[in-house]
Design a protein around this motif. Structure first.
Motif, short mmCIF file in Angstrom:
data_model
loop_
_atom_site.label_atom_id
_atom_site.label_comp_id
_atom_site.label_asym_id
_atom_site.label_seq_id
_atom_site.Cartn_x
_atom_site.Cartn_y
_atom_site.Cartn_z
N MET A 1 0.61 -1.16 0.09
CA MET A 1 -0.09 0.03 -0.03
C MET A 1 0.89 1.19 -0.01
O MET A 1 1.74 1.30 0.76
CB MET A 1 -1.02 -0.10 1.33
N GLY A 2 0.65 2.38 -0.94
CA GLY A 2 1.12 3.43 -0.86
C GLY A 2 1.06 4.49 0.42
O GLY A 2 -0.01 4.16 1.00
N GLU A 3 1.74 5.45 0.41
CA GLU A 3 1.77 6.37 1.72
C GLU A 3 0.19 7.05 1.79
O GLU A 3 -0.21 7.29 2.68
CB GLU A 3 2.83 7.12 2.02
N GLU A 4 -0.16 7.38 0.55
CA GLU A 4 -1.10 8.41 0.34
C GLU A 4 -2.50 7.29 0.75
O GLU A 4 -3.48 7.84 1.40
CB GLU A 4 -1.45 8.69 -1.08
N TYR A 5 -2.54 6.09 0.29
CA TYR A 5 -3.51 5.12 0.58
C TYR A 5 -3.74 5.02 2.31
O TYR A 5 -4.50 5.10 2.93
CB TYR A 5 -3.36 4.01 0.09
N LEU A 6 -2.59 4.69 2.86
CA LEU A 6 -2.27 4.64 4.28
C LEU A 6 -2.77 5.90 5.10
O LEU A 6 -3.40 5.56 6.23
CB LEU A 6 -1.04 4.03 4.74
N LEU A 7 -2.72 6.95 4.40
CA LEU A 7 -3.09 8.05 5.25
C LEU A 7 -4.70 8.07 5.40
O LEU A 7 -5.15 8.69 6.35
CB LEU A 7 -2.71 9.55 4.47
N GLN A 8 -5.29 7.70 4.74
CA GLN A 8 -6.77 7.38 4.95
C GLN A 8 -7.19 6.71 6.19
O GLN A 8 -7.98 7.20 6.90
CB GLN A 8 -7.36 6.41 3.76
N PHE A 9 -6.31 5.62 6.47
CA PHE A 9 -6.57 5.02 7.89
C PHE A 9 -5.97 5.92 8.93
O PHE A 9 -6.67 6.09 10.13
CB PHE A 9 -5.75 3.82 8.14
N PRO A 100 -7.25 -2.91 20.55
CA PRO A 100 -7.48 -2.29 19.29
C PRO A 100 -6.62 -1.18 18.99
O PRO A 100 -6.44 -0.84 17.89
CB PRO A 100 -8.97 -1.75 19.88
N THR A 101 -5.86 -0.63 20.14
CA THR A 101 -5.02 0.34 19.99
C THR A 101 -3.86 -0.14 18.87
O THR A 101 -3.31 0.41 17.88
CB THR A 101 -4.35 1.12 20.99
N LEU A 102 -3.24 -1.12 19.37
CA LEU A 102 -2.16 -2.30 18.53
C LEU A 102 -2.81 -2.31 17.30
O LEU A 102 -1.95 -2.33 16.05
CB LEU A 102 -1.85 -3.21 19.34
N SER A 103 -3.97 -3.06 16.94
CA SER A 103 -4.57 -3.34 15.66
C SER A 103 -4.73 -1.86 14.72
O SER A 103 -4.23 -2.23 13.64
CB SER A 103 -5.80 -4.06 15.84
N GLU A 104 -5.27 -0.82 15.41
CA GLU A 104 -5.12 0.27 14.53
C GLU A 104 -3.70 0.72 14.11
O GLU A 104 -3.61 1.11 12.92
CB GLU A 104 -5.70 1.18 15.29
N TYR A 105 -2.79 0.60 15.19
CA TYR A 105 -1.32 0.87 14.55
C TYR A 105 -1.01 0.15 13.43
O TYR A 105 -0.23 0.49 12.78
CB TYR A 105 -0.48 0.75 15.85
N MET A 106 -1.33 -1.14 13.66
CA MET A 106 -0.69 -2.14 12.42
C MET A 106 -1.20 -1.98 11.14
O MET A 106 -0.74 -1.99 10.14
CB MET A 106 -1.02 -3.64 12.95
N VAL A 107 -2.80 -1.43 11.02
CA VAL A 107 -3.42 -1.09 10.14
C VAL A 107 -2.85 0.17 9.64
O VAL A 107 -2.74 0.34 8.20
CB VAL A 107 -5.04 -0.71 10.43
N GLU A 108 -2.81 1.31 10.35
CA GLU A 108 -2.22 2.34 9.81
C GLU A 108 -0.77 2.23 9.08
O GLU A 108 -0.40 3.15 8.07
CB GLU A 108 -1.93 3.40 10.89
N ASN A 109 0.22 1.32 9.42
CA ASN A 109 1.33 1.02 8.97
C ASN A 109 1.21 0.08 7.78
O ASN A 109 2.38 -0.16 7.31
CB ASN A 109 2.24 0.65 10.06
N GLY A 110 -0.18 -0.36 7.35
CA GLY A 110 -0.06 -1.24 6.14
C GLY A 110 0.43 -2.84 6.42
O GLY A 110 0.75 -3.56 5.46
N TRP A 111 0.38 -3.14 7.65
CA TRP A 111 0.79 -4.61 8.08
C TRP A 111 -0.32 -5.61 7.66
O TRP A 111 -0.08 -6.65 7.84
CB TRP A 111 1.34 -4.70 9.27
N THR A 112 -1.69 -5.22 7.64
CA THR A 112 -2.57 -6.03 7.53
C THR A 112 -3.12 -5.94 5.98
O THR A 112 -2.66 -5.28 5.39
CB THR A 112 -3.83 -5.56 8.52
#
Length: 273
Positions: A1-9, A100-112
């Motif tokens: 995922m590109g940085e621009e896409y991850l910014l949506q999360f 949930p805080t950890l899961s959101e962090y992983m999503v924001e960084n494109g790991w999921t």
């Protein structure tokens, strides 16, 4: 995922933080915090509010407005029992909110495998992916819950905290989150594991995690809803009294397939006989 896409999360989680923290706390208290800590604080406040609002409303309805309709008077838990359940849940809440805080962090960084918008996949794949996600969660929670019983040290040091509530007059909606912190986290972990297996709509994932607070309140009220194949309170009350049946979460399917299902209606029939 590109940085621009991850910014949506990141934009979405920032928006959630602003809604909760911005409306409840002075800006100077939370705005200087790193984004990760802001997210944890938001989850903690939102989770606590949801726990108390759902618990109090449900108790008020079934124990007072519908007094003796759903629950016999001698089966209503004491205020002391409910206060103890609240105390246990509140001790665990800061730790619960780490997941949930950890899961959101992983999503924001494109790991999921999360995606930001339903329009990214269209409605039919969204529904299919959601179904698979729920199957993975159901499978994972069943086995996590069952192993918390079968592995003796896990039961003794973790899950037994929850099973002190083993009679109808000790169970209440407030018991839904009254776990040892690690126990509660382990049973919610399948929600996070699913993110690495199934493409999941991020907002739906967050919503389902927080709906757990309402679901767990519901399945601890001892009222059999008779809605097949839902693993409702009638089934879960049996779990609290036999310890060996009805490990499932949303549905009866896993227990049915693996021979651990015990039906409330059949159970009542045996008592009558």
């Amino acid at each position: 995922m590109g940085e621009e896409y991850l910014l949506q999360f990141l934009d979405e989680t920032t928006w959630y933080n602003n809604i909760v923290l911005g409306n409840l706390l002075p800006t100077k208290l939370w705005d200087p915090l790193p984004h990760f800590l802001q997210t944890w604080l938001r989850n903690y406040i939102a989770g606590t509010f949801l726990y108390f609002i759902s618990g109090f409303l449900w108790c008020f309805y079934i124990y007072y407005l519908k007094h003796n309709v759903y629950v016999p008077k001698d089966a209503i838990p004491t205020n002391k029992a409910m206060i103890l359940q609240i105390y246990v849940a509140m001790k665990a809440m800061p730790w619960y909110c780490a997941l949930p805080t950890l899961s959101e962090y992983m999503v924001e960084n494109g790991w999921t495998k999360c995606y930001a918008r339903i329009s990214n996949v269209s409605w039919l794949p969204y529904v299919v992916y959601l179904f698979i996600y729920l199957v993975v969660v159901e499978f994972g929670i069943y086995w996590m819950h069952r192993e918390l019983h079968d592995i003796k040290p896990l039961y003794k040091y973790l899950h037994a905290t929850h099973h002190i509530y083993n009679k109808q007059n000790t169970l209440s909606p407030f018991a839904g989150l009254a776990f040892h912190p690690l126990d509660g986290i382990l049973q919610a972990v399948p929600h996070v594991i699913a993110l690495f297996i199934v493409p999941t709509h991020f907002t739906t994932h967050v919503g389902l995690l927080f709906l757990e607070a309402i679901w767990t309140a519901n399945i601890h009220d001892c009222i059999h809803g008779k809605l097949w194949p839902v693993m409702g309170a009638g089934y879960h009350t049996i779990h609290h009294t036999t310890y060996r049946h009805n490990y499932g979460h949303y549905t009866i399917w896993m227990d049915w397939m693996l021979g651990t299902l015990r039906d409330p209606i059949d159970d009542e029939g045996k008592k009558v006989m």
